[in-house]
Scaffold this active site. Sequence first.
Site, PDB file in Angstrom:
ATOM      1  N   TYR A 178      32.555  -3.892  60.780  1.00  0.00           N
ATOM      2  CA  TYR A 178      33.990  -4.151  60.633  1.00  0.00           C
ATOM      3  C   TYR A 178      34.676  -2.866  60.192  1.00  0.00           C
ATOM      4  O   TYR A 178      34.264  -2.229  59.220  1.00  0.00           O
ATOM      5  CB  TYR A 178      34.244  -5.253  59.599  1.00  0.00           C
ATOM      6  CG  TYR A 178      35.693  -5.698  59.571  1.00  0.00           C
ATOM      7  CD1 TYR A 178      36.107  -6.799  60.299  1.00  0.00           C
ATOM      8  CD2 TYR A 178      36.649  -4.985  58.845  1.00  0.00           C
ATOM      9  CE1 TYR A 178      37.441  -7.203  60.303  1.00  0.00           C
ATOM     10  CE2 TYR A 178      37.983  -5.375  58.850  1.00  0.00           C
ATOM     11  CZ  TYR A 178      38.358  -6.483  59.584  1.00  0.00           C
ATOM     12  OH  TYR A 178      39.685  -6.872  59.596  1.00  0.00           O
ATOM     13  N   ASN A 225      39.970  -6.414  53.900  1.00  0.00           N
ATOM     14  CA  ASN A 225      40.841  -6.989  52.873  1.00  0.00           C
ATOM     15  C   ASN A 225      40.204  -8.236  52.257  1.00  0.00           C
ATOM     16  O   ASN A 225      39.049  -8.573  52.534  1.00  0.00           O
ATOM     17  CB  ASN A 225      42.229  -7.283  53.452  1.00  0.00           C
ATOM     18  CG  ASN A 225      42.172  -8.320  54.571  1.00  0.00           C
ATOM     19  OD1 ASN A 225      41.205  -9.071  54.716  1.00  0.00           O
ATOM     20  ND2 ASN A 225      43.229  -8.374  55.367  1.00  0.00           N
ATOM     21  N   SER A 246      37.773   1.528  44.610  1.00  0.00           N
ATOM     22  CA  SER A 246      37.066   2.792  44.435  1.00  0.00           C
ATOM     23  C   SER A 246      37.133   3.276  42.988  1.00  0.00           C
ATOM     24  O   SER A 246      38.031   2.895  42.226  1.00  0.00           O
ATOM     25  CB  SER A 246      37.648   3.848  45.375  1.00  0.00           C
ATOM     26  OG  SER A 246      36.840   5.001  45.379  1.00  0.00           O
ATOM     27  N   GLN A 255      40.886   9.494  44.079  1.00  0.00           N
ATOM     28  CA  GLN A 255      40.452   8.097  44.065  1.00  0.00           C
ATOM     29  C   GLN A 255      41.568   7.164  43.619  1.00  0.00           C
ATOM     30  O   GLN A 255      41.693   6.038  44.102  1.00  0.00           O
ATOM     31  CB  GLN A 255      39.239   7.928  43.152  1.00  0.00           C
ATOM     32  CG  GLN A 255      38.014   8.687  43.625  1.00  0.00           C
ATOM     33  CD  GLN A 255      37.711   8.418  45.091  1.00  0.00           C
ATOM     34  OE1 GLN A 255      37.327   7.315  45.469  1.00  0.00           O
ATOM     35  NE2 GLN A 255      37.904   9.428  45.931  1.00  0.00           N
ATOM     36  N   HIS A 259      43.741   5.525  46.278  1.00  0.00           N
ATOM     37  CA  HIS A 259      43.161   4.513  47.153  1.00  0.00           C
ATOM     38  C   HIS A 259      43.800   3.145  46.957  1.00  0.00           C
ATOM     39  O   HIS A 259      44.105   2.440  47.915  1.00  0.00           O
ATOM     40  CB  HIS A 259      41.654   4.368  46.860  1.00  0.00           C
ATOM     41  CG  HIS A 259      40.780   5.168  47.761  1.00  0.00           C
ATOM     42  ND1 HIS A 259      40.726   4.985  49.113  1.00  0.00           N
ATOM     43  CD2 HIS A 259      39.896   6.157  47.486  1.00  0.00           C
ATOM     44  CE1 HIS A 259      39.852   5.829  49.644  1.00  0.00           C
ATOM     45  NE2 HIS A 259      39.348   6.551  48.679  1.00  0.00           N
ATOM     46  N   GLU A 262      30.737   4.600  40.853  1.00  0.00           N
ATOM     47  CA  GLU A 262      30.544   4.757  42.291  1.00  0.00           C
ATOM     48  C   GLU A 262      30.373   6.242  42.629  1.00  0.00           C
ATOM     49  O   GLU A 262      29.417   6.643  43.283  1.00  0.00           O
ATOM     50  CB  GLU A 262      31.748   4.181  43.027  1.00  0.00           C
ATOM     51  CG  GLU A 262      31.691   4.357  44.540  1.00  0.00           C
ATOM     52  CD  GLU A 262      32.993   3.958  45.220  1.00  0.00           C
ATOM     53  OE1 GLU A 262      32.962   3.731  46.440  1.00  0.00           O
ATOM     54  OE2 GLU A 262      34.041   3.886  44.540  1.00  0.00           O
ATOM     55  N   HIS A 263      31.333   7.066  42.202  1.00  0.00           N
ATOM     56  CA  HIS A 263      31.275   8.514  42.407  1.00  0.00           C
ATOM     57  C   HIS A 263      31.192   9.198  41.047  1.00  0.00           C
ATOM     58  O   HIS A 263      31.943   8.860  40.131  1.00  0.00           O
ATOM     59  CB  HIS A 263      32.531   9.039  43.104  1.00  0.00           C
ATOM     60  CG  HIS A 263      32.847   8.377  44.405  1.00  0.00           C
ATOM     61  ND1 HIS A 263      33.786   7.370  44.526  1.00  0.00           N
ATOM     62  CD2 HIS A 263      32.346   8.581  45.647  1.00  0.00           C
ATOM     63  CE1 HIS A 263      33.862   6.991  45.788  1.00  0.00           C
ATOM     64  NE2 HIS A 263      32.998   7.694  46.493  1.00  0.00           N
ATOM     65  N   ASP A 294      33.048  11.916  51.083  1.00  0.00           N
ATOM     66  CA  ASP A 294      33.755  10.862  51.821  1.00  0.00           C
ATOM     67  C   ASP A 294      33.716  11.097  53.319  1.00  0.00           C
ATOM     68  O   ASP A 294      33.630  10.147  54.101  1.00  0.00           O
ATOM     69  CB  ASP A 294      35.218  10.808  51.369  1.00  0.00           C
ATOM     70  CG  ASP A 294      35.443   9.833  50.230  1.00  0.00           C
ATOM     71  OD1 ASP A 294      34.493   9.125  49.856  1.00  0.00           O
ATOM     72  OD2 ASP A 294      36.572   9.790  49.707  1.00  0.00           O
ATOM     73  N   HIS A 312      -4.587 -25.166  50.121  1.00  0.00           N
ATOM     74  CA  HIS A 312      -4.741 -23.715  50.155  1.00  0.00           C
ATOM     75  C   HIS A 312      -6.216 -23.337  49.934  1.00  0.00           C
ATOM     76  O   HIS A 312      -6.773 -22.481  50.636  1.00  0.00           O
ATOM     77  CB  HIS A 312      -3.898 -23.053  49.069  1.00  0.00           C
ATOM     78  CG  HIS A 312      -2.447 -22.881  49.421  1.00  0.00           C
ATOM     79  ND1 HIS A 312      -1.617 -23.937  49.673  1.00  0.00           N
ATOM     80  CD2 HIS A 312      -1.686 -21.756  49.562  1.00  0.00           C
ATOM     81  CE1 HIS A 312      -0.403 -23.481  49.946  1.00  0.00           C
ATOM     82  NE2 HIS A 312      -0.419 -22.151  49.898  1.00  0.00           N
TER      83      HIS A 312
END
Length: 425
Positions: free
Chosen positions: A123, A208, A231, A253, A256, A321-322, A355, A414
């Site tokens: 997507y 979204n 982000s 960031q 964003h 994240e970063h 990025d 078994h």
Amino acid sequence: MKVKIVRDLQDVSIKRSVDQGTEEQRKAVQSIIRSVRDEGDRALVAYTEKFDRVHLNHLKVTEAEIIEAFESVEPEVITIIEEAAENIRLFHEKQKQSSWFTTHENGTMLGQKLTPLDSVGVYVPGGTAAYPSSVLMNVLPAKVAGVERIAMVSPPNKEGKLPAGVLVAAKIAGVKEIYKVGGAQAIAALAYGTEMISPVDKITGPGNIFVALAKREVFGDVAIDMIAGPSEIVVLADENGEAKEIAADLLSQAEHDRQASAVLVTTSLALAERISQEVESQLATLPREEIARESIASYGAIYVAETLEQGIDVVNELAPEHLEIVTEKPLEVMAKIRHAGAIFLGRYSSEPVGDYFAGPNHVLPTNGTARFSSPLNVDDFMKKSSVISYSETALKDNYKKIAALARLEGLEAHARAVETRFHKK
């Protein structure tokens, strides 16, 4: 508005409440999914007209549209996309693992067989925006893994087209199926199939709230990558940091999303004050000032640590994240970092380098989930099967032990399954 400077970790957090959507949104998504399952392409066309305000009888992108996209994008930009794609491909090639097998003298063979997924759906957010980098980051690891079929979906604009940059990136990455459909209806089509779109095994890519809710709904019938949050960036800096550069990285960031998080952790109060002032100065000239300003006000902070070791502890607590490490000896600091999605070392490793261009994947764990998860990678598009081969000698040596363990768990069948090979009447 300056970034708030704090010394208490309680005043710093990158965690935001995960948007679960409203009850109305969840019901709308469930209704869309049911309609696509029941009505197939007819539902896709109807929802595209309703939500994207364009009527399309044919949702699949044609070769003519791809040619038109290449003609409308400047040649130097195409070359840059090709170079970025090659960097991403080469990085992910190094992640690829091989099947392996071991044998023993008693005839036992054990191993692991790696098999790429048959099909993947990607997507890509669309409409008024264009995200060729999202195409490359989601498609190329799958291609490296050996996935044979990749179907890409993205919402069209009011002219019934996808952004030229997205189509160029898709062609460069090797995508052969591209559909002009977005939202929850696109996720439903990928998960369950329609007359036009065959179902896939896994769905990746951001979107979204309706896309996120749809991915939650179909999970289990199909695999998904993650439900990504807003982000975030943390910069760990000592007194050597350049205020202008670090402020720019924090804002990269913050622009964003209103819920994006930008945090500086530093051992220098003087640097903290300079960066706080610099952020305010740079905000005033940003095209997305309103978004970035709200992000900084709600989720921005500068934490002043007593020592670098304390700063490292704060970073590991935040699990960003970063993470940018802008210190005198960034490699030594990196060795002590346990939780971060992507780590950028030194002054010239600005976050946008990752990025768009360097090669590592920019699909990263957010909201503190770097404590237990990893960036999107080749393994996400492969399955691992265990391989077990016992000889008669090997089973004879061990079947009584296996039967004993089975009976310990109350599973008589078994135990008999291994015993029957030697207890013949």
